[in-house]
Design a protein around this motif. Structure first.
Motif, PDB file in Angstrom:
ATOM      1  N   SER A  50      24.512 -17.414  96.932  1.00 25.74           N
ATOM      2  CA  SER A  50      24.175 -16.275  95.710  1.00 25.74           C
ATOM      3  C   SER A  50      25.369 -15.292  95.601  1.00 25.74           C
ATOM      4  CB  SER A  50      22.919 -15.452  95.982  1.00 25.74           C
ATOM      5  OG  SER A  50      22.778 -14.225  95.348  1.00 25.74           O
ATOM      6  N   LYS A  51      25.806 -15.274  94.266  1.00 24.67           N
ATOM      7  CA  LYS A  51      27.117 -14.415  94.184  1.00 24.67           C
ATOM      8  C   LYS A  51      26.861 -12.926  94.455  1.00 24.67           C
ATOM      9  CE  LYS A  51      26.370 -13.669  89.317  1.00 24.67           C
ATOM     10  NZ  LYS A  51      26.940 -13.821  87.837  1.00 24.67           N
ATOM     11  N   TRP A  52      25.484 -12.557  94.200  1.00 20.28           N
ATOM     12  CA  TRP A  52      25.143 -11.088  94.442  1.00 20.28           C
ATOM     13  C   TRP A  52      25.061 -10.810  95.935  1.00 20.28           C
ATOM     14  CZ3 TRP A  52      25.193  -8.746  90.226  1.00 20.28           C
ATOM     15  CH2 TRP A  52      24.701  -9.036  89.053  1.00 20.28           C
ATOM     16  N   ILE A  53      24.900 -11.699  96.791  1.00 18.18           N
ATOM     17  CA  ILE A  53      25.010 -11.633  98.089  1.00 18.18           C
ATOM     18  C   ILE A  53      26.537 -11.515  98.646  1.00 18.18           C
ATOM     19  CG2 ILE A  53      24.668 -12.524 100.590  1.00 18.18           C
ATOM     20  CD1 ILE A  53      21.913 -13.265  99.565  1.00 18.18           C
ATOM     21  N   ARG A  54      27.223 -12.556  97.808  1.00 12.98           N
ATOM     22  CA  ARG A  54      28.833 -12.434  98.235  1.00 12.98           C
ATOM     23  C   ARG A  54      29.687 -11.270  97.643  1.00 12.98           C
ATOM     24  NH1 ARG A  54      28.193 -17.828  95.919  1.00 12.98           N
ATOM     25  NH2 ARG A  54      29.749 -16.895  94.129  1.00 12.98           N
ATOM     26  N   TRP A  55      29.198 -10.748  96.641  1.00 11.80           N
ATOM     27  CA  TRP A  55      29.772  -9.791  96.137  1.00 11.80           C
ATOM     28  C   TRP A  55      29.309  -8.170  96.936  1.00 11.80           C
ATOM     29  CZ3 TRP A  55      34.575  -9.671  94.198  1.00 11.80           C
ATOM     30  CH2 TRP A  55      35.015 -10.893  93.598  1.00 11.80           C
ATOM     31  N   GLY A  56      28.045  -8.392  97.128  1.00  6.91           N
ATOM     32  CA  GLY A  56      27.537  -7.317  97.991  1.00  6.91           C
ATOM     33  C   GLY A  56      28.352  -7.033  99.293  1.00  6.91           C
ATOM     34  N   THR A  57      28.472  -8.280  99.805  1.00  7.49           N
ATOM     35  CA  THR A  57      29.262  -8.248 101.062  1.00  7.49           C
ATOM     36  C   THR A  57      30.731  -7.740 101.007  1.00  7.49           C
ATOM     37  OG1 THR A  57      27.827 -10.125 101.984  1.00  7.49           O
ATOM     38  CG2 THR A  57      29.721  -9.738 103.050  1.00  7.49           C
ATOM     39  N   VAL A  58      31.323  -8.181  99.898  1.00  2.28           N
ATOM     40  CA  VAL A  58      32.762  -7.666  99.665  1.00  2.28           C
ATOM     41  C   VAL A  58      32.598  -6.140  99.489  1.00  2.28           C
ATOM     42  CG1 VAL A  58      34.486  -7.841  98.192  1.00  2.28           C
ATOM     43  CG2 VAL A  58      33.575  -9.842  98.568  1.00  2.28           C
ATOM     44  N   SER A  59      31.482  -5.720  98.679  1.00  2.00           N
ATOM     45  CA  SER A  59      31.656  -4.294  98.608  1.00  2.00           C
ATOM     46  C   SER A  59      31.579  -3.339  99.983  1.00  2.00           C
ATOM     47  CB  SER A  59      30.277  -3.773  97.593  1.00  2.00           C
ATOM     48  OG  SER A  59      30.425  -4.871  96.290  1.00  2.00           O
ATOM     49  N   VAL A  60      30.532  -4.174 100.883  1.00  2.00           N
ATOM     50  CA  VAL A  60      30.550  -3.631 101.983  1.00  2.00           C
ATOM     51  C   VAL A  60      31.810  -3.692 102.988  1.00  2.00           C
ATOM     52  CG1 VAL A  60      29.438  -3.812 104.458  1.00  2.00           C
ATOM     53  CG2 VAL A  60      28.008  -3.932 102.487  1.00  2.00           C
ATOM     54  N   PHE A  61      32.640  -4.826 102.821  1.00  2.00           N
ATOM     55  CA  PHE A  61      33.720  -4.708 103.597  1.00  2.00           C
ATOM     56  C   PHE A  61      34.678  -3.777 102.897  1.00  2.00           C
ATOM     57  CE2 PHE A  61      33.662  -9.359 105.048  1.00  2.00           C
ATOM     58  CZ  PHE A  61      32.491  -9.084 106.050  1.00  2.00           C
ATOM     59  N   ILE A  62      34.735  -3.461 101.766  1.00  2.00           N
ATOM     60  CA  ILE A  62      35.548  -2.674 101.022  1.00  2.00           C
ATOM     61  C   ILE A  62      35.395  -1.146 101.733  1.00  2.00           C
ATOM     62  CG2 ILE A  62      36.148  -1.381  98.914  1.00  2.00           C
ATOM     63  CD1 ILE A  62      35.900  -4.013  97.575  1.00  2.00           C
ATOM     64  N   VAL A  63      34.106  -0.771 101.703  1.00  2.00           N
ATOM     65  CA  VAL A  63      33.812   0.656 102.285  1.00  2.00           C
ATOM     66  C   VAL A  63      34.132   0.660 103.595  1.00  2.00           C
ATOM     67  CG1 VAL A  63      31.726   1.996 102.754  1.00  2.00           C
ATOM     68  CG2 VAL A  63      31.648   0.790 100.672  1.00  2.00           C
ATOM     69  N   THR A  64      33.781  -0.414 104.432  1.00  2.00           N
ATOM     70  CA  THR A  64      34.327  -0.553 105.985  1.00  2.00           C
ATOM     71  C   THR A  64      35.612  -0.387 106.164  1.00  2.00           C
ATOM     72  OG1 THR A  64      32.301  -2.081 106.391  1.00  2.00           O
ATOM     73  CG2 THR A  64      34.172  -1.850 108.145  1.00  2.00           C
ATOM     74  N   ASN A  65      36.342  -0.990 105.294  1.00  2.00           N
ATOM     75  CA  ASN A  65      38.067  -0.651 105.510  1.00  2.00           C
ATOM     76  C   ASN A  65      38.638   0.491 104.759  1.00  2.00           C
ATOM     77  OD1 ASN A  65      39.005  -3.442 106.804  1.00  2.00           O
ATOM     78  ND2 ASN A  65      37.316  -4.006 105.396  1.00  2.00           N
ATOM     79  N   ILE A  66      37.677   1.371 104.227  1.00  2.00           N
ATOM     80  CA  ILE A  66      38.255   2.490 103.616  1.00  2.00           C
ATOM     81  C   ILE A  66      39.197   3.315 104.807  1.00  2.00           C
ATOM     82  CG2 ILE A  66      36.445   4.208 104.310  1.00  2.00           C
ATOM     83  CD1 ILE A  66      36.620   5.327 101.590  1.00  2.00           C
TER      84      ILE A  66
END
Length: 231
Positions: A50-66
């Motif tokens: 699911s692309k929604w899960i993949r891109w949702g995960t990327v979004s979480v990673f971006i927040v984590t790496n702030i």
């Protein structure tokens, strides 16, 4: 999720702070729970169809790496006095006196090191021993209380060490031999006015090695005569 729930609902009394404050839980529990979740669930979610899960995960990673912003800010504004130095003790051994004392103990034969207890925890106590792979007579006594509960003998030993560095210990030679001491550190944090008193008390068995260049104080290591002969 189960581990996080356990950390929130299982009561662990951390004796270093208030009754319901959990310093060690936050520092040593939450951190690796978060890391484990990010690495394991993150890898699974990135592999989702699911692309929604993949891109949702990327979004979480971006927040984590702030945190990268904080790291970049530190790199930009801080001095680079230790750049390229990976040793954990460089901040201390960049001083020539400390560096020579470290080098001596590193090369010296195995033996118990005596260092003064500067504070009961979070101090330079035992720094010469630990970084040079030598056993120390006593490190941070309050940490034994944290992890083992009441240890009366440790506080007696701490009192004896304090008396030794004040030159007030009865029969210091006998005490040093009973604790199998081979090296005695007299560092920058020790009371220089007590040096001669201590030296007179133990010079029959320990040889003084001076490392201070300023001549304003004594900084160095007493080495037991039998150990000194092997060097």
């Amino acid at each position: 999720l189960s581990l996080l729930i356990i950390s929130e609902f299982v009561y662990i009394d951390d004796p270093t702070v208030g009754q319901f404050e959990r310093t060690n839980s936050v520092m040593k529990w939450w951190g690796w729970i978060q890391t484990g979740a990010v690495l394991s669930l993150g890898a699974v979610c990135l592999g989702s169809t699911s692309k929604w899960i993949r891109w949702g995960t990327v979004s979480v990673f971006i927040v984590t790496n702030i945190i990268v912003l904080d790291l970049a800010s530190y790199w930009y504004y801080s001095g680079r006095y230790s750049q390229g130095k990976l040793s954990g003790h460089y901040w201390y051994t960049k001083n020539a006196t400390n560096r020579m004392m470290f080098e001596y103990l590193k090369a010296a034969p195995e033996g118990v090191v005596l260092e003064s207890v500067l504070k009961n925890a979070y101090s330079n106590t035992s720094i010469y021993s630990i970084f040079n792979e030598k056993p120390v007579l006593l490190g941070w006594p309050s940490h034994l209380t944290t992890w083992h509960g009441s240890v009366p003998r440790i506080w007696i030993l701490k009192s004896e060490i304090d008396k030794f560095y004040r030159g007030e210990l009865n029969n210091p030679i006998g005490w040093l031999e009973s604790n199998k001491i081979e090296y005695i550190v007299f560092g920058p944090g020790d009371d220089n006015s007590k040096f001669k008193l201590i030296d007179n008390q133990i010079k029959s068995l320990f040889v003084w090695h001076e490392y201070e260049h300023s001549q304003q104080r004594h900084t160095g290591i007493w080495v037991k005569v039998s150990t000194n002969k092997h060097q």
